[in-house]
Design an enzyme around this catalytic site. Structure first.
Site, PDB file in Angstrom:
ATOM      1  N   HIS A 201       0.921  -1.158  -0.022  1.00 28.05           N
ATOM      2  CA  HIS A 201       0.046   0.071  -0.117  1.00 28.05           C
ATOM      3  C   HIS A 201       0.891   1.192   0.087  1.00 28.05           C
ATOM      4  CE1 HIS A 201      -3.047  -2.973   1.533  1.00 28.05           C
ATOM      5  NE2 HIS A 201      -3.871  -2.138   1.132  1.00 28.05           N
ATOM      6  N   ASP A 271      -4.300  -6.679  -7.377  1.00 27.06           N
ATOM      7  CA  ASP A 271      -4.616  -6.257  -6.166  1.00 27.06           C
ATOM      8  C   ASP A 271      -4.905  -4.815  -6.833  1.00 27.06           C
ATOM      9  OD1 ASP A 271      -4.825  -5.680  -3.334  1.00 27.06           O
ATOM     10  OD2 ASP A 271      -2.934  -6.641  -2.929  1.00 27.06           O
TER      11      ASP A 271
END
Length: 355
Positions: A201, A271
């Site tokens: 992230h 993702d």
């Protein structure tokens, strides 16, 4: 199903997009994208990450979520994939404070070492999803608990454990429980995120020194057992698998390792493409192109780290331009379209969910 799809309709099926709102109205961007076949899948979140001062994003009660999913489906011309991250434990969008049952993390279930308990707890999750109209759970996590300082897998108790065969066993029970209730699942994160010492992230994470081929075992076992609906890629970089690109954008990892070596023929999804492991190194058009070349079928834009109400339309336009300009062939788009249609096909769903 789409009998004679246009190129734009085929492209739309490749997009899994997040949106704001606990209900949708005529004129909302997501409503227009669904009605124009620009988006074939959506993802729900409870919290607003891009702007924490805003109220809840998509979830505040079972009744509200059920009405929302019905509204989404009614606006889509084809069966809509409605996805959520409902792993259990900390990664849990349908929380007790919204009126949903409590859940256990993968780590808690793995520690108990009771596959029957894993099945029972996963079945509670599957029943909850089916009851509110969610069709796809972005779980199980089949990453190994491979290093002690992993912040995003071990740190959030998302792994069933360090043993690849035990992880495989629990993952199989998790999938079987969901299939009993007609819920699609997603094995993540290929080719293994458990050996990472960082969070994708926040930026690119290099697992070259720590990754082992043993991390592939749970994916291989699920494919061998015909218990793999979809696979999600990781944004990790591994020079032993691809010296230039992270797994999500690597043809060697997706088409080579996952499809040809392991033999997975189903839908591969990314993702979240908004994670900084991707956005800090690649522009949007470049990332989308590399992803298609790598073999991705479904692009996840959670639209929750950096909100763009028109992200679906924007990405669809990029893919259309890549095809129209000859950089990507329409035959390549057809490959992904056919895999997604097979996943959504009601007949195949019935066969896949037989006990």
């Amino acid at each position: 199903m789409i009998a004679a799809p246009t190129l734009r309709e085929k492209i739309g099926q490749m997009l899994l997009v997040g949106f704001r709102g606990c209900e949708i109205s005529d004129g909302d961007p997501i409503a227009r994208e669904l009605e124009s076949a620009r988006v074939g899948a959506t993802i729900l979140f409870d919290q607003e990450m891009a702007d924490p001062s805003r109220p809840l994003r998509n979830i505040h009660s079972p009744e509200q979520v059920r009405a929302l999913t019905q509204s989404l489906q009614s606006r889509s011309g084809t069966p809509l994939l409605i996805a959520i991250d409902q792993e259990g434990g900390r990664v849990n969008r349908l929380k007790p404070e919204y009126g949903f049952p409590a859940t256990f993390s993968h780590a808690e279930l793995g520690t108990s070492n009771d596959p029957a308990r894993t099945f029972a707890e996963a079945e509670k999750i599957a029943k909850t999803l089916a009851d509110v109209g969610i069709t796809m759970n972005l779980a199980p996590v089949v990453d190994l608990d491979a290093v002690p300082d992993n912040p995003i897998i071990k740190g959030k108790k998302r792994s069933f454990g360090p043993d690849a065969e035990a992880v495989s066993l629990h993952a199989m029970e998790f999938v079987r429980a969901h299939r009993r209730h007609g819920i699609l699942t997603c094995a993540k994160h290929f080719p293994g995120h458990g050996s990472a010492r960082g969070d994708t992230h926040l930026g690119l994470v290099d697992v070259t020194p720590s990754w082992t081929a043993n991390e592939l075992t749970p994916f291989r076992r699920l494919v061998e057992a015909n218990l793999c609906d979809t696979v999600m890629t990781a944004h990790v970089f591994n020079a032993r698998l691809d010296a230039d690109r992270p797994a999500t954008l690597s043809a060697g990892v997706v088409n080579g390792l996952l499809r040809r070596q392991i033999g997975f023929a189903g839908v591969v999804l990314s993702d979240d493409m908004e994670m900084k492991a991707i956005t800090s190194h690649y522009g949007l058009e470049q990332a989308v192109r590399y992803g298609i070349e790598a073999g991705l079928d479904l692009f996840c834009f959670g639209n929750n780290m950096n909100f763009d109400a028109h992200i679906g339309e924007k990405v669809a336009g990029i893919i259309y331009h890549l095809v129209d300009s000859g950089q990507i062939s329409e035959a390549r788009i057809d490959e992904s379209f056919q895999r997604i249609q097979k996943l959504k096909n009601p007949v195949n769903c019935i066969q896949r969910h037989l006990p």
